[in-house]
Design an enzyme around this catalytic site. Sequence first.
Site, PDB file in Angstrom:
ATOM      1  N   GLU A 129     -52.040 -29.291 -47.525  1.00 29.07           N
ATOM      2  CA  GLU A 129     -52.141 -30.388 -47.421  1.00 29.07           C
ATOM      3  C   GLU A 129     -50.860 -31.324 -47.291  1.00 29.07           C
ATOM      4  O   GLU A 129     -50.737 -32.561 -46.790  1.00 29.07           O
ATOM      5  CB  GLU A 129     -53.318 -31.226 -48.452  1.00 29.07           C
ATOM      6  CG  GLU A 129     -53.780 -32.643 -47.982  1.00 29.07           C
ATOM      7  CD  GLU A 129     -54.787 -32.874 -48.728  1.00 29.07           C
ATOM      8  OE1 GLU A 129     -55.453 -33.996 -48.394  1.00 29.07           O
ATOM      9  OE2 GLU A 129     -55.364 -32.216 -49.862  1.00 29.07           O
ATOM     10  N   SER A 136     -57.107 -37.485 -56.924  1.00 33.48           N
ATOM     11  CA  SER A 136     -56.927 -38.832 -57.751  1.00 33.48           C
ATOM     12  C   SER A 136     -55.627 -38.206 -58.752  1.00 33.48           C
ATOM     13  O   SER A 136     -55.606 -37.148 -58.973  1.00 33.48           O
ATOM     14  CB  SER A 136     -58.088 -39.319 -58.812  1.00 33.48           C
ATOM     15  OG  SER A 136     -58.530 -38.221 -59.690  1.00 33.48           O
ATOM     16  N   GLN A 173     -63.154 -33.695 -42.649  1.00 29.94           N
ATOM     17  CA  GLN A 173     -62.927 -32.932 -44.036  1.00 29.94           C
ATOM     18  C   GLN A 173     -64.208 -33.296 -44.753  1.00 29.94           C
ATOM     19  O   GLN A 173     -64.040 -34.529 -45.322  1.00 29.94           O
ATOM     20  CB  GLN A 173     -61.784 -33.027 -44.688  1.00 29.94           C
ATOM     21  CG  GLN A 173     -61.718 -32.303 -45.915  1.00 29.94           C
ATOM     22  CD  GLN A 173     -60.504 -32.434 -46.592  1.00 29.94           C
ATOM     23  OE1 GLN A 173     -59.206 -31.852 -46.068  1.00 29.94           O
ATOM     24  NE2 GLN A 173     -60.185 -32.819 -47.928  1.00 29.94           N
ATOM     25  N   GLY A 174     -65.188 -32.510 -44.864  1.00 30.72           N
ATOM     26  CA  GLY A 174     -66.040 -32.656 -45.845  1.00 30.72           C
ATOM     27  C   GLY A 174     -66.163 -32.046 -47.239  1.00 30.72           C
ATOM     28  O   GLY A 174     -66.781 -31.154 -47.562  1.00 30.72           O
ATOM     29  N   TYR A 175     -65.425 -32.827 -48.066  1.00 31.45           N
ATOM     30  CA  TYR A 175     -65.144 -32.265 -49.494  1.00 31.45           C
ATOM     31  C   TYR A 175     -65.733 -33.149 -50.497  1.00 31.45           C
ATOM     32  O   TYR A 175     -66.835 -32.959 -51.077  1.00 31.45           O
ATOM     33  CB  TYR A 175     -63.804 -32.360 -49.689  1.00 31.45           C
ATOM     34  CG  TYR A 175     -62.993 -31.105 -49.407  1.00 31.45           C
ATOM     35  CD1 TYR A 175     -63.602 -30.023 -48.538  1.00 31.45           C
ATOM     36  CD2 TYR A 175     -61.714 -30.472 -49.837  1.00 31.45           C
ATOM     37  CE1 TYR A 175     -62.954 -28.922 -48.114  1.00 31.45           C
ATOM     38  CE2 TYR A 175     -61.006 -29.374 -49.456  1.00 31.45           C
ATOM     39  CZ  TYR A 175     -61.826 -28.430 -48.731  1.00 31.45           C
ATOM     40  OH  TYR A 175     -61.046 -27.270 -48.443  1.00 31.45           O
ATOM     41  N   SER A 176     -65.229 -34.444 -50.677  1.00 36.08           N
ATOM     42  CA  SER A 176     -65.711 -35.459 -51.664  1.00 36.08           C
ATOM     43  C   SER A 176     -67.061 -35.642 -51.577  1.00 36.08           C
ATOM     44  O   SER A 176     -67.782 -35.665 -50.383  1.00 36.08           O
ATOM     45  CB  SER A 176     -64.876 -36.690 -51.541  1.00 36.08           C
ATOM     46  OG  SER A 176     -63.372 -36.483 -52.093  1.00 36.08           O
ATOM     47  N   SER A 213     -62.358 -39.428 -43.785  1.00 37.75           N
ATOM     48  CA  SER A 213     -61.426 -39.829 -42.699  1.00 37.75           C
ATOM     49  C   SER A 213     -61.792 -39.423 -41.434  1.00 37.75           C
ATOM     50  O   SER A 213     -62.127 -38.356 -41.160  1.00 37.75           O
ATOM     51  CB  SER A 213     -60.163 -39.507 -43.220  1.00 37.75           C
ATOM     52  OG  SER A 213     -59.471 -40.086 -44.492  1.00 37.75           O
TER      53      SER A 213
END
Length: 382
Positions: free
Chosen positions: A236, A361, A115-118, A152
């Site tokens: 999720e 967070s 997953q390419g989010y943050s 991850s």
Amino acid sequence: MEFGFTEADRAFRREARAWLAAHADAGQDRRTWERTLGKAGWIGLGWPEDGWGNRVATLTQQVAWAEEYARSPAPPRSGHIGENLLAPTLIAHGTEEQKARFLPPVAAGEELWCQGYSEPDAGSDLAGVRTAAVREPGGTHYRVTGRKIWTSLAHEADWCFVLARTEPGSRRHHGLSFLLVPMDQPDRIEVRPIRQMTGTSDFNEVLFDGARARVEHVVGGEGRGWRVAMSLLGFERGVSTLAQQIGFAEELGQVVRAALDSGTVSDPVLRDRLVGQWAELRTMRWNALRTLGGSADAGAPSVAKLLWSGWHQRLGELAMQVRGAAAGVGPADWSPSAPYELDALQHLFLFSRADTVYGGSDQIQRTIIAERALGLPREPKG
């Protein structure tokens, strides 16, 4: 609330338990294990249809499978991002061509996803992403440039779903697109493992330097990535939460045994904290069942994340307290080639420091609860 398991559910649980007993091996290569699961039809149980090589199970059967898996010696899953995040998103927002291309390899355990989010300068603020995707002159591909972090399984993944800015000059949640990017581009994608306090590298930084993604692999339409990304976050936290709690219960048992071995269980304050951890774990199970049963509001996934992350972090702290000085890593345990060896409870303490950060967070979860569930004024954005 407790689920009522039918005889069909109990038969399904017996089948799952027997299959896992015959095939699960903690030392098995994780990619091979994904293929073994796929061949037997254990991937995609929660998908609404079975036309992609998966079989469909009821919600109670999914719970039974997740719990039996958590109790078995099976290795950690490498395919859960594709199965539990990408697949439901494609089913909800993808084209028929996208479903036909990507769902069968996920069900077969043949293609792994990350997953390419943050991003380094955005963190949990997904609307602040800067990764850009620009169409090539021919119009058939995008060129993706930017950095993603805390990714991850990027070192194992075949594909990455990337939230990128496809509209130059756009801000916040406008102008974003949800792209499916192949990872096998060695000259254009670099994966850098992030070494953690535990000595392991479970997360990665991913650098995209003109990586190519096909135009037909935009999910939900160009510029509509925010809606797709928010939909994915809703998938999720689900049945897997209950399986996670099986692992938590095992860790709590280890901490209790450590307190008995060290004699610190006689301390009334520590004993009270152990009982409190047990009671909170039961509460989390009831909350998870309530959420799965459909009687939950828009903030329920965020409430669940706040509950388990804080609980698990406190368990790690308690694990060190019940052992006292014996919990420390001394000079005899250190060498330049291998800085230290950790036992299970030391690993629990160090890894759980990140629980309140990854996956969104605590601050972000509280904002979601305030704005979406309680209807409080939205936080000002810079």
